[in-house]
Motif scaffolding. Sequence first.
Motif, mmCIF file in Angstrom:
data_model
loop_
_atom_site.group_PDB
_atom_site.id
_atom_site.type_symbol
_atom_site.label_atom_id
_atom_site.label_comp_id
_atom_site.label_asym_id
_atom_site.label_seq_id
_atom_site.Cartn_x
_atom_site.Cartn_y
_atom_site.Cartn_z
ATOM 1 N N THR A 1 0.872 -1.031 -0.214
ATOM 2 C CA THR A 1 -0.288 0.063 -0.370
ATOM 3 C C THR A 1 0.733 0.894 0.037
ATOM 4 O O THR A 1 0.601 2.511 -0.364
ATOM 5 N N VAL A 2 1.687 1.492 0.696
ATOM 6 C CA VAL A 2 2.751 2.660 0.797
ATOM 7 C C VAL A 2 3.062 2.599 0.024
ATOM 8 O O VAL A 2 4.114 3.800 -1.270
ATOM 9 N N ARG A 3 3.922 1.813 -0.990
ATOM 10 C CA ARG A 3 4.511 1.183 -2.548
ATOM 11 C C ARG A 3 3.695 1.830 -3.670
ATOM 12 O O ARG A 3 3.997 2.954 -4.163
ATOM 13 N N LEU A 4 2.255 1.600 -3.307
ATOM 14 C CA LEU A 4 1.322 2.768 -4.640
ATOM 15 C C LEU A 4 0.964 3.874 -3.849
ATOM 16 O O LEU A 4 1.092 4.809 -4.837
ATOM 17 N N HIS A 5 1.224 3.994 -3.443
ATOM 18 C CA HIS A 5 0.896 5.425 -2.096
ATOM 19 C C HIS A 5 1.894 6.028 -2.907
ATOM 20 O O HIS A 5 1.002 7.734 -3.936
ATOM 21 N N LEU A 6 3.176 5.715 -2.803
ATOM 22 C CA LEU A 6 4.325 6.856 -3.247
ATOM 23 C C LEU A 6 4.105 6.302 -4.700
ATOM 24 O O LEU A 6 4.592 7.399 -4.916
ATOM 25 N N ASP A 7 4.390 5.375 -5.575
ATOM 26 C CA ASP A 7 3.771 5.526 -6.472
ATOM 27 C C ASP A 7 3.369 6.858 -7.051
ATOM 28 O O ASP A 7 3.885 7.254 -8.312
ATOM 29 N N LEU A 8 2.370 6.769 -6.547
ATOM 30 C CA LEU A 8 1.221 7.534 -7.221
ATOM 31 C C LEU A 8 1.316 8.835 -6.929
ATOM 32 O O LEU A 8 1.774 9.584 -7.636
ATOM 33 N N ALA A 9 1.586 9.764 -6.198
ATOM 34 C CA ALA A 9 2.189 11.205 -4.973
ATOM 35 C C ALA A 9 3.395 11.236 -6.338
ATOM 36 O O ALA A 9 3.194 11.971 -6.842
ATOM 37 N N THR A 10 4.060 10.505 -6.162
ATOM 38 C CA THR A 10 5.343 10.998 -6.833
ATOM 39 C C THR A 10 5.196 10.855 -8.360
ATOM 40 O O THR A 10 6.343 12.159 -9.215
ATOM 41 N N GLY A 11 4.709 10.395 -8.932
ATOM 42 C CA GLY A 11 4.301 10.236 -10.269
ATOM 43 C C GLY A 11 3.758 12.365 -10.195
ATOM 44 O O GLY A 11 3.815 12.300 -11.116
ATOM 45 N N GLU A 12 3.005 12.042 -9.967
ATOM 46 C CA GLU A 12 1.870 13.093 -9.324
ATOM 47 C C GLU A 12 2.650 14.952 -10.091
ATOM 48 O O GLU A 12 2.719 15.392 -10.150
ATOM 49 N N ILE A 13 3.892 14.209 -8.690
ATOM 50 C CA ILE A 13 4.914 15.693 -8.505
ATOM 51 C C ILE A 13 5.600 16.094 -9.359
ATOM 52 O O ILE A 13 6.521 16.832 -10.134
ATOM 53 N N ALA A 14 6.163 14.649 -9.880
ATOM 54 C CA ALA A 14 7.122 14.922 -10.536
ATOM 55 C C ALA A 14 6.481 15.462 -12.130
ATOM 56 O O ALA A 14 7.037 16.103 -13.145
ATOM 57 N N ALA A 15 5.414 14.895 -12.659
ATOM 58 C CA ALA A 15 4.653 15.088 -13.516
ATOM 59 C C ALA A 15 4.664 16.650 -13.683
ATOM 60 O O ALA A 15 4.797 17.751 -15.749
ATOM 61 N N ASN A 16 4.472 16.803 -12.689
ATOM 62 C CA ASN A 16 3.826 18.201 -12.294
ATOM 63 C C ASN A 16 4.667 19.438 -12.071
ATOM 64 O O ASN A 16 5.548 20.501 -13.247
ATOM 65 N N ILE A 17 6.382 19.153 -12.324
ATOM 66 C CA ILE A 17 7.592 19.408 -12.448
ATOM 67 C C ILE A 17 7.851 19.606 -14.335
ATOM 68 O O ILE A 17 8.464 20.504 -14.580
ATOM 69 N N VAL A 18 7.802 18.378 -14.467
ATOM 70 C CA VAL A 18 8.556 18.452 -16.097
ATOM 71 C C VAL A 18 7.351 19.382 -16.503
ATOM 72 O O VAL A 18 7.810 20.054 -17.845
ATOM 73 N N GLU A 19 5.954 19.084 -16.539
ATOM 74 C CA GLU A 19 4.956 19.914 -17.612
ATOM 75 C C GLU A 19 5.741 21.442 -17.196
ATOM 76 O O GLU A 19 5.119 22.919 -17.909
ATOM 77 N N HIS A 20 5.295 22.115 -15.754
ATOM 78 C CA HIS A 20 5.020 23.495 -15.865
ATOM 79 C C HIS A 20 7.079 24.076 -15.613
ATOM 80 O O HIS A 20 6.890 25.062 -14.793
ATOM 81 N N GLY A 21 7.983 23.398 -15.077
ATOM 82 C CA GLY A 21 8.939 23.436 -14.791
ATOM 83 C C GLY A 21 10.048 23.851 -16.108
ATOM 84 O O GLY A 21 11.783 24.367 -15.736
ATOM 85 N N GLY A 22 9.465 23.625 -17.131
ATOM 86 C CA GLY A 22 10.639 24.422 -18.248
ATOM 87 C C GLY A 22 11.664 23.361 -17.766
ATOM 88 O O GLY A 22 11.816 21.834 -18.010
ATOM 89 N N SER A 23 12.700 23.462 -18.519
ATOM 90 C CA SER A 23 14.106 22.838 -18.513
ATOM 91 C C SER A 23 14.618 22.891 -17.280
ATOM 92 O O SER A 23 15.489 23.958 -16.932
#
Length: 132
Positions: A37-59
């Motif tokens: 459960t912890v793995r699944l939750h962290l996989d989801l949360a890190t994926g969402e934060i990483a996606a926001n960094i990639v989308e909104h953070g430029g290079s």
Amino acid sequence: MPGPAAHVLRTSTGPGTLAAVHDTLEQVWAAHPVPETVRLHLDLATGEIAANIVEHGGSATLRFEVSVRPDRVEASFTDDGPPAEVDLTAVTMPDPLADRGRGLALASQVLDELTYRREGPRNHWTLTHLLD
């Protein structure tokens, strides 16, 4: 400085960033007995934060660190992209028909703590999931 059970990824944001974050988590899960459960939750949360960094953070230059401790798993992102204009205390789930805007709300729901701060030229995100 990383603790004894830390795994660190250093990369530039781009098309392979999400896969690199996922691969880092897979290394952590292979090395440490963390409940599913912890793995699944962290996989989801890190994926969402990483996606926001990639989308909104430029290079940006990104540092992703995961530490497994006796009482918690902590992941952190540090990047040199533009400041995130976000108030985590005001994050809510959007309308069910909305195409976007669920990432931070989902991450907040599955984590015990999600924090963001801007320090100098860097963004710092910390994601914490307590272990039972």
